[in-house]
Design an enzyme around this catalytic site. Structure first.
Site, PDB file in Angstrom:
ATOM      1  N   SER A   1     -16.374  32.791   5.743  1.00  0.00           N
ATOM      2  CA  SER A   1     -17.092  31.566   5.381  1.00  0.00           C
ATOM      3  C   SER A   1     -17.006  31.150   3.915  1.00  0.00           C
ATOM      4  O   SER A   1     -16.941  29.956   3.638  1.00  0.00           O
ATOM      5  CB  SER A   1     -18.570  31.695   5.737  1.00  0.00           C
TER       6      SER A   1
ATOM      7  N   HIS B   1     -20.198  17.846  10.429  1.00  0.00           N
ATOM      8  CA  HIS B   1     -19.570  18.995   9.762  1.00  0.00           C
ATOM      9  C   HIS B   1     -19.672  20.245  10.640  1.00  0.00           C
ATOM     10  O   HIS B   1     -18.708  20.960  10.858  1.00  0.00           O
ATOM     11  CB  HIS B   1     -20.230  19.243   8.398  1.00  0.00           C
ATOM     12  N   SER B   2     -20.878  20.505  11.127  1.00  0.00           N
ATOM     13  CA  SER B   2     -21.114  21.650  12.022  1.00  0.00           C
ATOM     14  C   SER B   2     -22.356  21.305  12.828  1.00  0.00           C
ATOM     15  O   SER B   2     -22.936  20.225  12.657  1.00  0.00           O
ATOM     16  CB  SER B   2     -21.359  22.932  11.204  1.00  0.00           C
TER      17      SER B   2
END
Ligand SMILES: Cc1ncc(C[n+]2csc(CCOP(=O)(O)OP(=O)(O)O)c2C)c(N)n1
Ligand SMILES: [Mg+2]
Length: 437
Positions: free
Chosen positions: A199, A328-329
């Site tokens: 990440s 984005h998520s």
């Protein structure tokens, strides 16, 4: 001589003194050589740049590199613009591109919904960027090493990562190659030469430079590709990776997906200058900007960059212009920072999947019926994998403690014992029957 005075007392051996003496003699010779230059030539002699002298005070304009053109092969209706650029892929290859792009889309839809229903903890879709994944993956050799960011599931899918493995990773079940230790979408596959996602942004960039240097030294005709977003390109690690790979002359393709946003930050707040491709010349790298929604343009650019990267041992920078259609998520709601009209434009009028479909339809390779049955079949395949993943047990919790040290260290062992004591004490909260023994 100066260095002898400073260092002499510290070095006892004769060999050392000889080395230092040689170094001093060499630097003295260089000094003598420089003094013989003809000053009437008036050429700058600085070791750091090759240039001319000027007598006008002028700052270089930042837009000296601006408006880098966008290379494309197809227009938005799927027509080939210049026949010399048509990669002339077989019908079978093109159908495979289309099926992989749409399968990725279907998998995204199901996993996204699954997160919304609370079945998995997190997800990131790839909507709108399918052309960048499939076009670049198809242009590589299967042995080439891939470093991804997190929004490149299509590359892995193209390489043959099974749906069951995608699902197992997102569900962190016992079949997950990562043993359930990572957040969803952090895929990795040793067999498919795809380095596990991490990440923290841009960490993959210097890692890819190091790997490309190793690959070059092995001399095995392998390339490394490193994907990253335009947002990650603002990290210091991007500079380190670009500069190392250029100076060490590594067979590396930097593939930037410029999708317009870094979460909620639009590109016009992320950088000045002409995007990411403009940075290439600053590092001495060959660079190109391509239409990322044109799978053939991505394919051609990556293929040529890959060929030359390996043949000439040098890095290439590809900036693929595209658009992140999804949020984005699952932790983001993009309606807070962009308009529905903007998203709709890319979804309805400039989508990589519809462009390729136009191309196939014009050749009589794809019909409405084909589309209908493929949609049905692919959805069924994804749903079946999803159901299998959901039914599967979770990994044995013992795996939390393995693989870091060859032998369990005492502090880790203490934590392990403490975990099991806790689980025993609060049994009702830990359904151990859902975990592998
Ligand atoms: C070092 C670091 N800083 C911040 C974040 C939080 N973060 C996750 S994704 C992201 C945006 C990245 O944008 P981009 O590189 O353009 O990729 P995209 O999501 O658009 O594909 C940020 C800021 C992070 N993961 N790591
Ligand atoms: Mg981005």
């Amino acid at each position: 001589m100066l260095c002898l005075l400073f260092l002499g007392p510290f070095f006892a051996t004769a060999t050392m003194r000889l080395l230092i003496n040689n170094a001093c003699i060499q630097s003295f010779q260089v000094l003598q050589l420089q003094q013989t230059f003809d000053s009437s030539l008036e050429k700058p002699q600085f070791p750091g740049a090759s240039a001319e002298f000027v007598d006008q005070l002028e700052f270089i304009q930042p837009n000296v590199i601006s408006g880098i053109p966008v290379y494309r092969v197809m227009d938005r209706q799927g027509n080939i613009i210049n026949p010399s650029q048509d990669p002339q892929l077989s019908k079978e290859t093109v159908l495979n591109f289309y099926q992989k792009m749409t399968m990725l889309n279907t998998m995204d839809r199901i996993l996204y919904e699954s997160q919304r229903q609370g079945r998995i903890s997190f997800y990131m879709t790839n909507y709108g960027e399918e052309g960048t994944h499939i076009g670049s993956a198809a242009a590589l050799d299967p042995n080439d090493l891939v470093f991804g960011q997190y929004r490149e599931a299509g590359v892995l899918m193209y390489r043959g990562f099974p749906l069951d493995h995608f699902m197992a990773q997102c569900y962190a079940n016992a079949d997950d190659l990562g043993k359930g230790r990572q957040m969803p979408v952090h895929y990795g596959s040793k067999d498919l030469n795809f380095v596990t996602i991490s990440s923290p942004l841009a960490t993959q960039i210097p890692q890819a430079a190091g790997a490309a240097y190793a690959v070059k030294r092995e001399n095995t005709n392998r390339a490394v590709i490193c994907y990253f977003g335009e947002g990650a390109a603002s990290e210091g690690d991007a500079h380190a990776g670009f500069n190392f790979s250029a100076t060490l002359e590594c067979p590396l393709i930097f593939f930037c997906r410029n999708n317009g946003y870094a979460i909620s930050t639009p590109t016009n707040e992320q950088y000045r200058g002409d995007g990411i491709a403009a940075r290439g010349p600053g590092y001495g790298m060959l660079s190109i900007r391509v239409d990322g929604n044109d799978v053939f343009a991505v394919y051609n650019a990556t293929k040529e960059a890959r060929r030359r990267a390996v043949a000439e041992n040098q890095p290439f920078l590809i900036e693929a212009m595209t658009y992140r259609i999804g949020h984005h998520s699952t932790s983001d709601d993009s309606s807070a920072y962009r308009s529905v009209d903007e998203v709709n434009y890319w979804d309805k009028q400039d989508h990589p999947i519809s462009r390729l479909r136009h191309y196939m339809t014009a050749r009589g390779w794809w019909s409405e019926d084909d589309e209908r049955s493929w949609r049905k079949q692919s959805r069924k395949t994804v749903m079946e994998a999803f159901e299998r993943a959901e039914r599967r047990l979770k990994p044995n919790p013992e795996l939390l403690f393995t693989d870091v040290y060859q032998e369990m260290i005492p502090s880790l062992n203490k934590q392990r014992e403490s975990l099991w004591r806790h689980v025993q004490q609060y049994k009702e909260n830990y359904p151990l029957d859902l975990y592998e023994k």
